[in-house]
Motif scaffolding. Sequence first.
Motif, PDB file in Angstrom:
ATOM      1  N   HIS A  79       0.851  -1.191   0.000  1.00 44.53           N
ATOM      2  CA  HIS A  79       0.000   0.000   0.000  1.00 44.53           C
ATOM      3  C   HIS A  79       0.878   1.228   0.000  1.00 44.53           C
ATOM      4  CE1 HIS A  79      -2.624   3.178   1.739  1.00 44.53           C
ATOM      5  NE2 HIS A  79      -3.484   2.621   0.893  1.00 44.53           N
ATOM      6  N   MET A  80       0.554   2.204  -0.868  1.00 40.13           N
ATOM      7  CA  MET A  80       1.287   3.461  -0.909  1.00 40.13           C
ATOM      8  C   MET A  80       0.318   4.597  -0.654  1.00 40.13           C
ATOM      9  SD  MET A  80       3.969   2.902  -4.076  1.00 40.13           S
ATOM     10  CE  MET A  80       2.706   2.725  -5.332  1.00 40.13           C
ATOM     11  N   ALA A  81       0.800   5.591   0.043  1.00 47.32           N
ATOM     12  CA  ALA A  81      -0.073   6.692   0.449  1.00 47.32           C
ATOM     13  C   ALA A  81      -0.532   7.512  -0.742  1.00 47.32           C
ATOM     14  CB  ALA A  81       0.659   7.590   1.457  1.00 47.32           C
ATOM     15  N   GLN A  82       0.276   7.508  -1.806  1.00 51.17           N
ATOM     16  CA  GLN A  82      -0.133   8.259  -2.997  1.00 51.17           C
ATOM     17  C   GLN A  82       0.373   7.532  -4.247  1.00 51.17           C
ATOM     18  OE1 GLN A  82       1.756  11.972  -1.967  1.00 51.17           O
ATOM     19  NE2 GLN A  82       3.466  11.576  -3.363  1.00 51.17           N
ATOM     20  N   PRO A  83      -0.367   7.631  -5.342  1.00 51.00           N
ATOM     21  CA  PRO A  83       0.043   6.948  -6.577  1.00 51.00           C
ATOM     22  C   PRO A  83       1.322   7.570  -7.132  1.00 51.00           C
ATOM     23  CG  PRO A  83      -2.269   7.617  -6.674  1.00 51.00           C
ATOM     24  CD  PRO A  83      -1.673   8.307  -5.483  1.00 51.00           C
ATOM     25  N   GLN A  84       2.205   6.744  -7.633  1.00 47.24           N
ATOM     26  CA  GLN A  84       3.386   7.221  -8.343  1.00 47.24           C
ATOM     27  C   GLN A  84       3.966   6.089  -9.180  1.00 47.24           C
ATOM     28  OE1 GLN A  84       7.056   7.824  -5.890  1.00 47.24           O
ATOM     29  NE2 GLN A  84       5.641   7.625  -4.159  1.00 47.24           N
ATOM     30  N   ASP A  85       4.834   6.465 -10.148  1.00 47.11           N
ATOM     31  CA  ASP A  85       5.469   5.458 -11.003  1.00 47.11           C
ATOM     32  C   ASP A  85       6.401   4.600 -10.165  1.00 47.11           C
ATOM     33  OD1 ASP A  85       4.162   6.439 -13.194  1.00 47.11           O
ATOM     34  OD2 ASP A  85       5.816   7.734 -13.826  1.00 47.11           O
ATOM     35  N   TYR A  86       6.351   3.312 -10.417  1.00 46.04           N
ATOM     36  CA  TYR A  86       7.118   2.401  -9.566  1.00 46.04           C
ATOM     37  C   TYR A  86       7.706   1.267 -10.385  1.00 46.04           C
ATOM     38  CZ  TYR A  86       3.082  -0.749  -9.848  1.00 46.04           C
ATOM     39  OH  TYR A  86       2.085  -1.574 -10.304  1.00 46.04           O
ATOM     40  N   GLN A  87       8.621   0.563  -9.750  1.00 40.51           N
ATOM     41  CA  GLN A  87       9.161  -0.687 -10.270  1.00 40.51           C
ATOM     42  C   GLN A  87       9.073  -1.734  -9.172  1.00 40.51           C
ATOM     43  OE1 GLN A  87      13.064   0.859 -11.195  1.00 40.51           O
ATOM     44  NE2 GLN A  87      12.655   0.892 -13.405  1.00 40.51           N
ATOM     45  N   LEU A  88       9.173  -2.998  -9.589  1.00 44.91           N
ATOM     46  CA  LEU A  88       9.185  -4.106  -8.635  1.00 44.91           C
ATOM     47  C   LEU A  88      10.605  -4.654  -8.526  1.00 44.91           C
ATOM     48  CD1 LEU A  88       5.994  -6.077  -9.802  1.00 44.91           C
ATOM     49  CD2 LEU A  88       6.148  -4.357  -7.991  1.00 44.91           C
ATOM     50  N   VAL A  89      11.007  -4.941  -7.301  1.00 47.86           N
ATOM     51  CA  VAL A  89      12.249  -5.673  -7.061  1.00 47.86           C
ATOM     52  C   VAL A  89      11.843  -7.028  -6.488  1.00 47.86           C
ATOM     53  CG1 VAL A  89      14.457  -5.740  -5.845  1.00 47.86           C
ATOM     54  CG2 VAL A  89      13.515  -3.545  -6.621  1.00 47.86           C
ATOM     55  N   PHE A 105       0.535  -1.071 -17.047  1.00 47.95           N
ATOM     56  CA  PHE A 105       0.402  -0.470 -18.382  1.00 47.95           C
ATOM     57  C   PHE A 105      -1.025  -0.651 -18.906  1.00 47.95           C
ATOM     58  CE2 PHE A 105       4.864  -1.558 -17.910  1.00 47.95           C
ATOM     59  CZ  PHE A 105       5.505  -0.407 -18.358  1.00 47.95           C
ATOM     60  N   GLY A 106      -1.525   0.372 -19.576  1.00 45.57           N
ATOM     61  CA  GLY A 106      -2.861   0.299 -20.149  1.00 45.57           C
ATOM     62  C   GLY A 106      -2.878  -0.497 -21.448  1.00 45.57           C
ATOM     63  N   GLY A 130       0.775 -10.393 -32.505  1.00 49.84           N
ATOM     64  CA  GLY A 130       1.815 -11.390 -32.266  1.00 49.84           C
ATOM     65  C   GLY A 130       2.744 -10.940 -31.168  1.00 49.84           C
ATOM     66  N   ALA A 131       4.016 -10.733 -31.500  1.00 44.38           N
ATOM     67  CA  ALA A 131       5.007 -10.246 -30.542  1.00 44.38           C
ATOM     68  C   ALA A 131       5.715  -9.052 -31.159  1.00 44.38           C
ATOM     69  CB  ALA A 131       6.011 -11.345 -30.197  1.00 44.38           C
ATOM     70  N   GLN A 132       5.497  -7.866 -30.590  1.00 45.95           N
ATOM     71  CA  GLN A 132       6.040  -6.637 -31.154  1.00 45.95           C
ATOM     72  C   GLN A 132       6.959  -5.947 -30.157  1.00 45.95           C
ATOM     73  OE1 GLN A 132       5.518  -5.797 -34.271  1.00 45.95           O
ATOM     74  NE2 GLN A 132       4.019  -7.418 -34.648  1.00 45.95           N
ATOM     75  N   PRO A 133       8.276  -5.927 -30.420  1.00 39.63           N
ATOM     76  CA  PRO A 133       9.158  -5.127 -29.575  1.00 39.63           C
ATOM     77  C   PRO A 133       8.754  -3.652 -29.692  1.00 39.63           C
ATOM     78  CG  PRO A 133      10.412  -6.586 -31.009  1.00 39.63           C
ATOM     79  CD  PRO A 133       9.011  -6.600 -31.496  1.00 39.63           C
ATOM     80  N   MET A 134       8.619  -2.980 -28.563  1.00 41.53           N
ATOM     81  CA  MET A 134       8.188  -1.589 -28.598  1.00 41.53           C
ATOM     82  C   MET A 134       8.570  -0.901 -27.294  1.00 41.53           C
ATOM     83  SD  MET A 134       4.077  -2.280 -28.266  1.00 41.53           S
ATOM     84  CE  MET A 134       3.640  -0.586 -28.549  1.00 41.53           C
ATOM     85  N   GLN A 135       8.396   0.388 -27.254  1.00 36.08           N
ATOM     86  CA  GLN A 135       8.644   1.170 -26.050  1.00 36.08           C
ATOM     87  C   GLN A 135       7.333   1.785 -25.605  1.00 36.08           C
ATOM     88  OE1 GLN A 135      11.031   5.072 -25.720  1.00 36.08           O
ATOM     89  NE2 GLN A 135      12.560   3.499 -25.241  1.00 36.08           N
ATOM     90  N   VAL A 136       7.001   1.585 -24.335  1.00 35.69           N
ATOM     91  CA  VAL A 136       5.785   2.150 -23.760  1.00 35.69           C
ATOM     92  C   VAL A 136       6.185   2.985 -22.551  1.00 35.69           C
ATOM     93  CG1 VAL A 136       3.541   1.662 -22.714  1.00 35.69           C
ATOM     94  CG2 VAL A 136       4.426   0.169 -24.525  1.00 35.69           C
ATOM     95  N   ASP A 137       5.790   4.263 -22.557  1.00 39.72           N
ATOM     96  CA  ASP A 137       6.130   5.173 -21.449  1.00 39.72           C
ATOM     97  C   ASP A 137       7.619   5.152 -21.135  1.00 39.72           C
ATOM     98  OD1 ASP A 137       3.409   5.657 -21.287  1.00 39.72           O
ATOM     99  OD2 ASP A 137       3.075   4.213 -19.671  1.00 39.72           O
TER     100      ASP A 137
END
Length: 737
Positions: A79-89, A105-106, A130-137
């Motif tokens: 749980h985080m007190a406010q939304p923000q961009d994050y990563q998982l370790v 990701f949407g 299929g499978a498309q290499p791409m960059q999102v955000d």
Amino acid sequence: MNATKRDNGGLRQRDIDALARAEHADPFAVLGPHPDGAGGQFVRAFLPAALSAKVISRSDGSVLAEMQQGSLPGLFSAHMAQPQDYQLVINWAGGEQVTEDPYSFGPQLGDIDMHLFAEGNHRDLAGRFGAQPMQVDGVDGVLFSVWAPNAKRVSVVGHFNNWDGRRHPMRLRHGAGVWELFLPRLGVGETYKFEVLGQDGVLPLKADPLARATELPPSTASKVAGPLGHEWRDQDWMEQRAQRHAYNAPLSIYELHVGSWQCELNDSGEVARLYNWRELAERLVPYVQELGFTHIEMLPIMEHPFGGSWGYQPLSMFAPTSRYGTAEDFAAFIDACHQGGIGVILDWVPAHFPTDEHGLARFDGTALYEYENPLEGFHQDWNTLIYNLGRNEVRGFMMASALHWLKHFHIDGLRVDAVASMLYRDYSRKAGEWVPNRHGGRENLEAIDFLRHLNGVVAHEAPGALVIAEESTSWPGVSQPSQQGGLGFDYKWNMGWMHDTLHYIQNDPVHRNHHHNEMSFGLIYAYSEHFILPISHDEVVHGKHSLIDKMPGDRWQKFANLRAYLAFMWMHPGKKLLFMGCEFGQWREWNHDQQLDWYLLQYSEHQGVKQLVGDLNRLYRELPALHEQDCQPQGFQWLIGDDAQNSVFAWLRWSSSGEPLLVVANFTPVPREGYRVGVPFAEHWQELLNTDAQEYAGSNVGNLGAVATEALPAHGQPLSLALNLPPLGVLVLKPAS
């Protein structure tokens, strides 16, 4: 909010149970970031077998929260007190992984993509799905998507998640029945499959129908492919292609199976390895140039699990087989052919597909690509399944496959395999074994519509490309425009001509007078279609004998018969196709596991056949009379078609400007001196080709290079020639200038 709910990230028990069973139909509803209703957010991740996990800031790597496991092992939440961009370790037994959360990701596929896919009009499926290499955000990764409308859940699996379908369930885009998921930090070369939960349980892992690269058989996984990394240098060819493909241009095709044309052998003469596309280009292009063929045609090179199918049971309709290298290697091969002045035609199979469990068969637990009813959807002859071309998505899939080869790889033409089996619902079926169409007839209306649509779309999207039908029945108008009720193909294989003439030439010359019409019958319908005369791979396998071994007589007669037959074919109206090995008289039948018997070229008879084929192609290309009016009746004129007693034929070929060529064929081993043939004009006729010439290892019976005309009318002509006809030989003459 109580502690129990916070441990589970606020999830209901039925959601937790569905995740545990890998049956959750909407993983984005429970995984990833979700508002807590008070300005903060929960982050949930299902990571079976993970030891621990935490949430860190994407901007500075600071720890935002330690994730907790609830009642379900592997289900972590924070749980985080406010939304923000994050990563998982994530800590695994094998080490630490830092990654963005796929469930943050949407949706990535646009509504227009979905709409076009659903109506069967998406022309670039392999470039979007299929499978498309791409960059999102700002994050590099791969967008996976797959059509499986009747699945309860679909996951993408691979080495990146230990092939665990619980780890990466996908999002369903309901309107189109397409599942999608963006997986960050994956790239080109990654192997993957789809795990599909059907109505009756988990199916065998499925390869990606839209994969552009695959593992090397017998492995069956798909591989993530990037954009084609090849810089084309064939602009001159592509600009001239439409002109080269005009009906009045020469078209002479060398058909080959890539793996068995030539291989690298070990010291004991066994196949050590197959050549890569680039190595093949170095060997094949000069050889085809030497022989003078305008095009090559390759048996299907789309990825196929079983090599013994020769490619005719493909499962990856967008991926060149990995047997000969990468997509870039394949593009380099096409480019080398084009720069060498050689067109490339591919055999393409929209009629059926194999039942391998990793393939298209019952892809989402239902008959998705095939008809449900085996009386419509199963090919008894080949133990394969029939595409349901009445379904928008399947029709669009096949259309996109055709365009993929033509546009992405600069292919010059598609030879559509087994068209007859597509046109008729009762093809190779007995009464009661087939389902009539909606009018009660035997025609497959969906396939007919598809073929007409295909030919129209190709003409628009890939101008100058050819579409050729292998069609063995008398279906009318195969190569007539669809606006006139035809199917719209550019050419049709003339199977009737092939059957008749091969039957004739296999008869002992003593009996040929009883079969005389088999050589002339093809001229009755020669202009009903745009024809290619095919001596294909099908005629030199399965006990049918090689082309030279079909010939009667002793060794000398066999070679003479072969040379005469090839000359007859090249001088006959219609474009040409010859399978590899026939051009030098290979004795044994074609074997897809061995290379051609190249050692035979040390013998004069075999070398002679090869030289003859080169000379025939040279004449065919250089002399307008042999190709300009191939598809028009005014390009051919019988002089002698009824001399069955002597098994002699004679005819004129005419160019559009009125230049004739005289062809005389003697299909007995008896030389004929002073045989009179009528001609329209000229004082002398020059002998351009004699299949009995010494340079072809013949007996050298002929006319010393030229013959003077005599004022004796014959065969409706004002003048005539007294010719020496070689035994089992063909002469080609033209007016001396």
